[in-house]
Structures are given as C-alpha cells and as structure tokens.
Design an enzyme around this catalytic site. Sequence first.
Site, PDB file in Angstrom:
ATOM      1  N   GLU A  85      53.198  66.552  37.172  1.00  0.00           N
ATOM      2  CA  GLU A  85      51.424  67.011  36.432  1.00  0.00           C
ATOM      3  C   GLU A  85      50.415  67.143  37.569  1.00  0.00           C
ATOM      4  O   GLU A  85      50.600  67.139  38.559  1.00  0.00           O
ATOM      5  CB  GLU A  85      51.634  65.055  36.124  1.00  0.00           C
ATOM      6  CG  GLU A  85      49.666  65.225  35.696  1.00  0.00           C
ATOM      7  CD  GLU A  85      49.567  64.085  34.349  1.00  0.00           C
ATOM      8  OE1 GLU A  85      50.306  62.858  34.755  1.00  0.00           O
ATOM      9  OE2 GLU A  85      48.900  63.775  34.442  1.00  0.00           O
ATOM     10  N   GLU A 101      46.336  67.371  42.875  1.00  0.00           N
ATOM     11  CA  GLU A 101      45.169  67.799  41.851  1.00  0.00           C
ATOM     12  C   GLU A 101      44.172  67.911  43.075  1.00  0.00           C
ATOM     13  O   GLU A 101      44.246  67.187  44.313  1.00  0.00           O
ATOM     14  CB  GLU A 101      44.482  65.047  42.232  1.00  0.00           C
ATOM     15  CG  GLU A 101      43.431  65.081  41.977  1.00  0.00           C
ATOM     16  CD  GLU A 101      42.652  66.244  40.369  1.00  0.00           C
ATOM     17  OE1 GLU A 101      43.622  65.970  39.531  1.00  0.00           O
ATOM     18  OE2 GLU A 101      41.819  66.304  40.503  1.00  0.00           O
ATOM     19  N   ASP A 141      40.460  71.653  33.347  1.00  0.00           N
ATOM     20  CA  ASP A 141      38.791  72.426  32.744  1.00  0.00           C
ATOM     21  C   ASP A 141      38.953  73.215  32.257  1.00  0.00           C
ATOM     22  O   ASP A 141      40.250  74.321  32.401  1.00  0.00           O
ATOM     23  CB  ASP A 141      38.362  72.378  34.090  1.00  0.00           C
ATOM     24  CG  ASP A 141      38.442  71.143  35.010  1.00  0.00           C
ATOM     25  OD1 ASP A 141      38.587  69.885  34.246  1.00  0.00           O
ATOM     26  OD2 ASP A 141      38.414  70.800  36.547  1.00  0.00           O
ATOM     27  N   ASP A 174      41.121  69.831  24.626  1.00  0.00           N
ATOM     28  CA  ASP A 174      40.385  69.262  23.370  1.00  0.00           C
ATOM     29  C   ASP A 174      39.308  71.087  23.395  1.00  0.00           C
ATOM     30  O   ASP A 174      38.931  71.110  22.247  1.00  0.00           O
ATOM     31  CB  ASP A 174      39.253  68.714  23.900  1.00  0.00           C
ATOM     32  CG  ASP A 174      38.386  68.959  24.562  1.00  0.00           C
ATOM     33  OD1 ASP A 174      38.785  69.107  26.046  1.00  0.00           O
ATOM     34  OD2 ASP A 174      36.957  68.285  24.828  1.00  0.00           O
ATOM     35  N   THR A 216      45.979  60.085  27.322  1.00  0.00           N
ATOM     36  CA  THR A 216      45.365  60.522  28.735  1.00  0.00           C
ATOM     37  C   THR A 216      44.191  59.748  28.242  1.00  0.00           C
ATOM     38  O   THR A 216      43.254  59.366  27.208  1.00  0.00           O
ATOM     39  CB  THR A 216      45.221  61.966  29.345  1.00  0.00           C
ATOM     40  OG1 THR A 216      44.346  62.443  28.445  1.00  0.00           O
ATOM     41  CG2 THR A 216      46.989  62.020  28.965  1.00  0.00           C
ATOM     42  N   PHE A 224      41.257  61.638  29.291  1.00  0.00           N
ATOM     43  CA  PHE A 224      40.413  62.132  28.326  1.00  0.00           C
ATOM     44  C   PHE A 224      40.670  62.977  27.214  1.00  0.00           C
ATOM     45  O   PHE A 224      39.702  62.551  26.720  1.00  0.00           O
ATOM     46  CB  PHE A 224      40.187  63.283  29.354  1.00  0.00           C
ATOM     47  CG  PHE A 224      39.851  64.081  30.730  1.00  0.00           C
ATOM     48  CD1 PHE A 224      39.363  63.245  32.123  1.00  0.00           C
ATOM     49  CD2 PHE A 224      38.267  64.634  30.101  1.00  0.00           C
ATOM     50  CE1 PHE A 224      38.538  63.652  32.626  1.00  0.00           C
ATOM     51  CE2 PHE A 224      37.680  64.573  31.061  1.00  0.00           C
ATOM     52  CZ  PHE A 224      37.364  64.191  32.126  1.00  0.00           C
ATOM     53  N   GLU A 225      41.798  62.312  27.044  1.00  0.00           N
ATOM     54  CA  GLU A 225      42.380  62.531  25.383  1.00  0.00           C
ATOM     55  C   GLU A 225      41.292  61.060  24.485  1.00  0.00           C
ATOM     56  O   GLU A 225      40.616  61.390  23.819  1.00  0.00           O
ATOM     57  CB  GLU A 225      43.896  62.371  25.402  1.00  0.00           C
ATOM     58  CG  GLU A 225      44.361  62.683  24.281  1.00  0.00           C
ATOM     59  CD  GLU A 225      45.836  62.551  24.047  1.00  0.00           C
ATOM     60  OE1 GLU A 225      46.482  62.928  25.743  1.00  0.00           O
ATOM     61  OE2 GLU A 225      45.968  62.464  22.906  1.00  0.00           O
TER      62      GLU A 225
HETATM   63  C1  SAM Z   1      39.739  66.800  32.875  1.00  0.00           C
HETATM   64  S1  SAM Z   1      40.376  66.230  33.777  1.00  0.00           S
HETATM   65  C2  SAM Z   1      42.080  65.977  32.909  1.00  0.00           C
HETATM   66  C3  SAM Z   1      42.969  64.493  33.825  1.00  0.00           C
HETATM   67  C4  SAM Z   1      43.372  63.952  32.582  1.00  0.00           C
HETATM   68  N1  SAM Z   1      44.719  65.083  32.979  1.00  0.00           N
HETATM   69  C5  SAM Z   1      43.490  63.467  31.790  1.00  0.00           C
HETATM   70  O1  SAM Z   1      44.002  64.007  31.128  1.00  0.00           O
HETATM   71  O2  SAM Z   1      42.942  62.310  31.801  1.00  0.00           O
HETATM   72  C6  SAM Z   1      40.649  67.648  34.682  1.00  0.00           C
HETATM   73  C7  SAM Z   1      41.606  67.269  36.450  1.00  0.00           C
HETATM   74  O3  SAM Z   1      42.070  68.192  36.928  1.00  0.00           O
HETATM   75  C8  SAM Z   1      41.930  68.910  38.314  1.00  0.00           C
HETATM   76  N2  SAM Z   1      42.010  69.798  38.375  1.00  0.00           N
HETATM   77  C9  SAM Z   1      41.518  71.270  37.954  1.00  0.00           C
HETATM   78  N3  SAM Z   1      41.807  72.252  38.825  1.00  0.00           N
HETATM   79  C10 SAM Z   1      42.974  72.238  38.955  1.00  0.00           C
HETATM   80  C11 SAM Z   1      43.198  72.815  39.902  1.00  0.00           C
HETATM   81  N4  SAM Z   1      43.790  74.314  39.946  1.00  0.00           N
HETATM   82  N5  SAM Z   1      44.351  71.900  40.782  1.00  0.00           N
HETATM   83  C12 SAM Z   1      44.953  71.102  40.962  1.00  0.00           C
HETATM   84  N6  SAM Z   1      44.407  70.025  39.863  1.00  0.00           N
HETATM   85  C13 SAM Z   1      42.717  70.459  39.137  1.00  0.00           C
HETATM   86  C14 SAM Z   1      40.601  67.878  38.546  1.00  0.00           C
HETATM   87  O4  SAM Z   1      39.939  67.900  39.517  1.00  0.00           O
HETATM   88  C15 SAM Z   1      40.564  66.916  37.530  1.00  0.00           C
HETATM   89  O5  SAM Z   1      40.892  65.829  37.801  1.00  0.00           O
END
Ligand code: SAM
Length: 233
Positions: free
Chosen positions: A61, A86, A135, A171, A209, A211-212
């Site tokens: 993941e 992460e 992101d 989203d 998830t 965020f979902e």
């Molecule tokens: C918007 S959150 C979504 C979290 C989770 N997947 C969810 O659906 O609830 C995005 C996560 O991806 C991590 N992230 C962003 N860019 C990343 C990268 N290049 N490699 C690893 N993690 C990353 C961020 O630190 C953050 O915790």
Amino acid sequence: MSRSGQLNVSRTKDILVPNEYILALHGEFSRWSFDEVSGREHRGEWRKMIGLSADAGLDIELGTGNGLHFAHRAIGFPDRGLVGLELKYKPLIQSIRRAVRGGANNARIVRYNAYLIDHIFGENEVNDVFIHFPDPWEKLKNHKHRMIQDEFLRRLSVVQKPGSFLEFKTDSREYFDWALEKFEKSPYTILEHTFNLHAPENPPAPFMTHFEKLFVRQKLPIHRAYLRSPNKV
Ligand SMILES: C[S@@+](CC[C@H](N)C(=O)[O-])C[C@H]1O[C@@H](n2cnc3c(N)ncnc32)[C@H](O)[C@@H]1O
C-alpha cells in the site's frame, strides 16, 4: 564525516530532537518499521523478512495515511504479507501501530518515497498494489509531484508480478482523468473504472479508507480504477 570529524546529517533536526514517532520507529515498533536505509536492506527478501513462504502473496500500500485500510487488510489476510510505504512519520506509526495492536504480524512499513518503488522491492516481488487518495497536487506547476507518472508505472510494472492487481482511488476528477491517461499509455490493463464508486447502482464497497469516509461525508464522488499488471517477455 566532515574535515572537522563531525558527522554530516541531512536531517539534523530529526536526529537532535527526534519526535515521538521517530522514537517509535526505532523503538517500540522497530520490528515492523524501517527507515530509508534499513528499508532498502530487505529488497527482494520481504517474504523471508516477514516469515512467509516463497509462494505467499505479498501486497503493498502506497501512502497509508492513518492506516485504516492498511490494518484492515493486514488483519483480514493473515496468510499474505503487506508492506506499506509512507513518507511521513506520524501516519507511518499510526498505520503500523493499528495493524500490530489489531493482532497482525504480517505487516511492515517503510518510510520511503513510493515513486522510487524499485529501491524497496525486487523484480516480480510484489502481488497486489493499493494506491488510495494520493495527494492530488492540482495546480499545474505541481503535477510533477503526482505519484502516477509514466516512469512510476514503469518502475511499478517491474516489481509487480504479471497478472496482479492495482487499485487506484481518488476524489479528484482532474487527477483521475490524468491517471486514466497514464494508465492507458502504460503496460497495465484497465479492467474496471468508475467515476462514482458509491453510486446506488454500484455494489456496496467492501471498505472505506479514512480519506474516503471524509469525502463521502462531503458527498463528493469517489473515482476508482482497477488494473491488471502486464505480462513480461
Ligand atoms: C491523502 S492521504 C491518504 C491516506 C490513505 N491512503 C487514505 O485513503 O486514507 C495521502 C498519504 O500519502 C502519503 N504520501 C504522499 N506522497 C507519498 C509518496 N510519494 N510516498 C509515500 N507516501 C506518500 C502522505 O504522507 C499521506 O499520508
């Protein structure tokens, strides 16, 4: 070492004043969490590291966030390994803590930029891949920071076993359109895609998830693509 014999560190702040999450990575959760250096040491050996047989499934993941899906998946599939990547310390610890405290012994997590996936996994090492709500970097000048890029998909296809699955959810309609374009050009096959995963005509989604849930509460449509990794010659 510098000429004065001092150790050169790039993240001096982290080392001099480690926060509780950095301490947890190297302390309480050190059996399950890895930093940029130790994570690379298990490249090609994750099944062995986790204590799985050579033919067990190993899923990943990317961007686990607070680990709701990460823990759910690890606990629900104890015979498969799950490795999370992460970038940020806090969600990294939240994810592994949730999985371990939930009873999972098959989950590991690495602080690493998922874009460089092939630093952490060897050729054909990985089965299924989850990318949930990365992101979106919506401003034009920031598109280069998006995880889904031609080069990323090339790297991912090298580490992923042929015929495995990739699930992508977002989203952001703009990011989804971008990703679909990249997927179409890539060696992956798009098996399914929807612009509204939770529409009444779709079967109920098995799991949401963190965020979902937030986006669904705001009544935003969730976009999902489900892909198959390519055969290799
Ligand atoms: C918007 S959150 C979504 C979290 C989770 N997947 C969810 O659906 O609830 C995005 C996560 O991806 C991590 N992230 C962003 N860019 C990343 C990268 N290049 N490699 C690893 N993690 C990353 C961020 O630190 C953050 O915790």
